[in-house]
Scaffold this motif. Structure first.
Motif, mmCIF file in Angstrom:
data_model
loop_
_atom_site.group_PDB
_atom_site.id
_atom_site.type_symbol
_atom_site.label_atom_id
_atom_site.label_comp_id
_atom_site.label_asym_id
_atom_site.label_seq_id
_atom_site.Cartn_x
_atom_site.Cartn_y
_atom_site.Cartn_z
ATOM 1 N N VAL A 180 0.832 -1.199 0.000
ATOM 2 C CA VAL A 180 0.000 0.000 0.000
ATOM 3 C C VAL A 180 0.869 1.252 0.000
ATOM 4 O O VAL A 180 0.632 2.200 -0.768
ATOM 5 N N ARG A 181 1.889 1.265 0.843
ATOM 6 C CA ARG A 181 2.785 2.419 0.899
ATOM 7 C C ARG A 181 3.454 2.664 -0.449
ATOM 8 O O ARG A 181 3.474 3.794 -0.963
ATOM 9 N N GLY A 182 4.013 1.593 -1.047
ATOM 10 C CA GLY A 182 4.676 1.746 -2.336
ATOM 11 C C GLY A 182 3.730 2.152 -3.439
ATOM 12 O O GLY A 182 4.079 2.949 -4.316
ATOM 13 N N GLY A 183 2.512 1.604 -3.416
ATOM 14 C CA GLY A 183 1.541 1.963 -4.441
ATOM 15 C C GLY A 183 1.139 3.422 -4.368
ATOM 16 O O GLY A 183 1.021 4.104 -5.395
ATOM 17 N N VAL A 184 0.920 3.937 -3.153
ATOM 18 C CA VAL A 184 0.534 5.343 -3.000
ATOM 19 C C VAL A 184 1.684 6.260 -3.395
ATOM 20 O O VAL A 184 1.494 7.262 -4.099
ATOM 21 N N LEU A 185 2.910 5.916 -2.971
ATOM 22 C CA LEU A 185 4.047 6.774 -3.275
ATOM 23 C C LEU A 185 4.451 6.725 -4.747
ATOM 24 O O LEU A 185 5.216 7.576 -5.202
ATOM 25 N N SER A 186 3.960 5.731 -5.489
ATOM 26 C CA SER A 186 4.302 5.658 -6.911
ATOM 27 C C SER A 186 3.484 6.620 -7.764
ATOM 28 O O SER A 186 3.771 6.802 -8.938
ATOM 29 N N ILE A 187 2.466 7.222 -7.172
ATOM 30 C CA ILE A 187 1.659 8.201 -7.908
ATOM 31 C C ILE A 187 2.439 9.517 -7.994
ATOM 32 O O ILE A 187 2.983 9.990 -7.000
ATOM 33 N N PRO A 188 2.542 10.111 -9.171
ATOM 34 C CA PRO A 188 3.319 11.356 -9.315
ATOM 35 C C PRO A 188 2.842 12.440 -8.357
ATOM 36 O O PRO A 188 1.635 12.572 -8.106
ATOM 37 N N PRO A 189 3.763 13.241 -7.807
ATOM 38 C CA PRO A 189 3.372 14.323 -6.875
ATOM 39 C C PRO A 189 2.409 15.323 -7.484
ATOM 40 O O PRO A 189 1.652 15.970 -6.762
ATOM 41 N N GLY A 190 2.435 15.450 -8.811
ATOM 42 C CA GLY A 190 1.525 16.393 -9.452
ATOM 43 C C GLY A 190 0.064 16.084 -9.203
ATOM 44 O O GLY A 190 -0.780 16.993 -9.228
ATOM 45 N N GLN A 191 -0.251 14.792 -8.964
ATOM 46 C CA GLN A 191 -1.635 14.415 -8.680
ATOM 47 C C GLN A 191 -2.086 15.022 -7.345
ATOM 48 O O GLN A 191 -3.215 15.505 -7.215
ATOM 49 N N TRP A 192 -1.211 14.956 -6.339
ATOM 50 C CA TRP A 192 -1.524 15.561 -5.047
ATOM 51 C C TRP A 192 -1.677 17.083 -5.188
ATOM 52 O O TRP A 192 -2.612 17.681 -4.637
ATOM 53 N N GLU A 193 -0.753 17.685 -5.924
ATOM 54 C CA GLU A 193 -0.768 19.141 -6.068
ATOM 55 C C GLU A 193 -2.021 19.609 -6.822
ATOM 56 O O GLU A 193 -2.637 20.619 -6.466
ATOM 57 N N ALA A 194 -2.384 18.867 -7.875
ATOM 58 C CA ALA A 194 -3.578 19.251 -8.636
ATOM 59 C C ALA A 194 -4.831 19.124 -7.780
ATOM 60 O O ALA A 194 -5.717 19.991 -7.825
ATOM 61 N N ALA A 195 -4.913 18.037 -6.988
ATOM 62 C CA ALA A 195 -6.089 17.859 -6.127
ATOM 63 C C ALA A 195 -6.150 18.930 -5.060
ATOM 64 O O ALA A 195 -7.233 19.448 -4.729
ATOM 65 N N GLU A 196 -5.008 19.321 -4.525
ATOM 66 C CA GLU A 196 -4.980 20.368 -3.496
ATOM 67 C C GLU A 196 -5.397 21.710 -4.077
ATOM 68 O O GLU A 196 -6.104 22.505 -3.433
ATOM 69 N N SER A 197 -4.977 21.962 -5.314
ATOM 70 C CA SER A 197 -5.346 23.243 -5.948
ATOM 71 C C SER A 197 -6.836 23.317 -6.233
ATOM 72 O O SER A 197 -7.396 24.420 -6.357
ATOM 73 N N LEU A 198 -7.494 22.167 -6.335
ATOM 74 C CA LEU A 198 -8.938 22.144 -6.569
ATOM 75 C C LEU A 198 -9.739 22.208 -5.274
ATOM 76 O O LEU A 198 -10.970 22.147 -5.304
ATOM 77 N N GLY A 199 -9.037 22.273 -4.135
ATOM 78 C CA GLY A 199 -9.730 22.454 -2.863
ATOM 79 C C GLY A 199 -10.063 21.158 -2.141
ATOM 80 O O GLY A 199 -10.810 21.187 -1.155
ATOM 81 N N PHE A 200 -9.539 20.035 -2.590
ATOM 82 C CA PHE A 200 -9.792 18.772 -1.904
ATOM 83 C C PHE A 200 -8.998 18.719 -0.598
ATOM 84 O O PHE A 200 -7.854 19.186 -0.522
ATOM 85 N N THR A 201 -9.612 18.159 0.436
ATOM 86 C CA THR A 201 -8.868 17.903 1.670
ATOM 87 C C THR A 201 -7.915 16.735 1.439
ATOM 88 O O THR A 201 -8.014 16.003 0.447
ATOM 89 N N ARG A 202 -6.988 16.527 2.384
ATOM 90 C CA ARG A 202 -6.030 15.436 2.210
ATOM 91 C C ARG A 202 -6.742 14.084 2.170
ATOM 92 O O ARG A 202 -6.371 13.210 1.410
ATOM 93 N N ARG A 203 -7.760 13.926 3.020
ATOM 94 C CA ARG A 203 -8.504 12.660 3.009
ATOM 95 C C ARG A 203 -9.195 12.458 1.667
ATOM 96 O O ARG A 203 -9.196 11.355 1.121
ATOM 97 N N GLN A 204 -9.797 13.505 1.117
ATOM 98 C CA GLN A 204 -10.441 13.392 -0.189
ATOM 99 C C GLN A 204 -9.415 13.119 -1.282
ATOM 100 O O GLN A 204 -9.680 12.343 -2.207
ATOM 101 N N GLN A 205 -8.249 13.749 -1.188
ATOM 102 C CA GLN A 205 -7.192 13.477 -2.167
ATOM 103 C C GLN A 205 -6.810 12.007 -2.161
ATOM 104 O O GLN A 205 -6.652 11.384 -3.218
ATOM 105 N N LEU A 206 -6.677 11.453 -0.940
ATOM 106 C CA LEU A 206 -6.236 10.058 -0.821
ATOM 107 C C LEU A 206 -7.297 9.095 -1.323
ATOM 108 O O LEU A 206 -7.010 8.208 -2.139
ATOM 109 N N TRP A 207 -8.545 9.259 -0.860
ATOM 110 C CA TRP A 207 -9.582 8.269 -1.149
ATOM 111 C C TRP A 207 -10.216 8.438 -2.532
ATOM 112 O O TRP A 207 -10.649 7.454 -3.137
ATOM 113 N N LEU A 208 -10.286 9.666 -3.047
ATOM 114 C CA LEU A 208 -10.973 9.899 -4.313
ATOM 115 C C LEU A 208 -10.040 9.947 -5.519
ATOM 116 O O LEU A 208 -10.480 9.687 -6.641
#
Length: 282
Positions: free
Chosen positions: A167-195
């Motif tokens: 699980v750790r390796g799978g989550v960390l394999s996602i490019p950081p840009g995905q986190w940044e794009a979700a954050e810029s759209l106003g998603f919370t960290r939990r929403q970023q992770l689960w959605l």
């Protein structure tokens, strides 16, 4: 011009490079052919060496005891299925703990993961067999804990730790840009992770998860050492029931190996196909 973000290599390749990581189970059709040939040639050699018409042939003996051996093999499958189910649920939460922003939770998750990931599976089995009671009294009810159920718990612990790493390796394999794009759209960290992150990483977790299940299935034979009547234990009982026939030793254990090959080969084949399909490229 699209930006290129660094990504982790496919998870199975990462596991192969890590010390103590689980090896990838690679099976080919010729493995099954070799096992079948060993059974046939060892049976023919044993029958020729015996030369007694009063004794049944080795292949006839294998056919006679096949229902019993299949019943024991079914217990191996049951143990592997339950251990994988329990370990997957617990490991998913433990893996999320490895990437949580909370430092105490992350540290505790890391300690649990490293302990159970590096502990010998047989030692964990012995601990569960001898430390857990044979019966649990809940009010007026008594719940029995047979040996095979203790084996399920003992094998679920290392599975939990390895699933946490998956699980750790799978989550960390996602490019950081995905986190940044979700954050810029106003998603919370939990929403970023689960959605956003987890739906993308599941396909990358699937091949090593399947590989772990195949390895777990072959490791259920360790339960024979602690007295569980699975297929290896029953194979020994078959040898004892047939009396002084050492010529049965090689054929019957090769027969057990063939059972495991027939069950795990489709899993290994599907794992390799999924690895190629979901391969992560820079």
């Amino acid at each position: 011009m699209s930006a290129k973000f660094p990504v982790i290599l496919p998870l199975n390749a990462t596991l192969q490079r890590q010390p103590g990581g689980l090896p990838t189970l690679r099976l080919a059709p010729w493995h099954g052919i070799v096992l079948a040939a060993i059974i046939l040639f060892s049976s023919a050699a044993a029958d020729a060496a015996t030369g007694q018409a009063t004794q049944a042939g080795v292949l006839a003996v294998l056919a006679n005891w096949t229902p019993l051996l299949l019943r024991g093999f079914g217990l191996n499958i049951l143990i592997s299925f339950l251990s994988m189910a329990i370990g997957t649920v617990l490991g998913a939460f433990l893996g999320l703990g490895l990437i949580t922003p909370s430092r105490p939770t992350r540290a505790m998750s890391w300690l649990l993961t490293q302990f159970f990931r590096n502990a010998p599976w047989l030692v964990l089995l012995f601990f569960m067999i001898f430390l857990l009671p044979f019966q649990i009294h809940v009010g007026s009810h008594t719940i029995s804990l047979p040996g095979w159920l203790k084996a399920v718990i003992g094998l679920a612990l290392p599975v939990m730790a390895n699933v946490a790493e998956i699980v750790r390796g799978g989550v960390l394999s996602i490019p950081p840009g995905q986190w940044e794009a979700a954050e810029s759209l106003g998603f919370t960290r939990r929403q970023q992770l689960w959605l956003i992150i987890l739906p993308q990483s599941v396909k990358r977790m699937l091949p090593p998860w399947m590989n772990l299940y195949a390895i777990l299935t072959t490791s259920t034979t360790l339960a024979s050492i602690v007295g569980v009547n699975e297929v290896v234990t029953l194979a020994g009982q078959v040898l004892a029931a047939e009396g002084s026939r050492p010529n049965l030793l090689a054929p019957i254990y090769a027969y057990v190996l063939l059972m495991f090959f027939i069950y795990t080969y489709p899993i290994a084949w599907a794992t390799q196909r999924l690895e190629r399909r979901y391969q992560v490229r820079n």
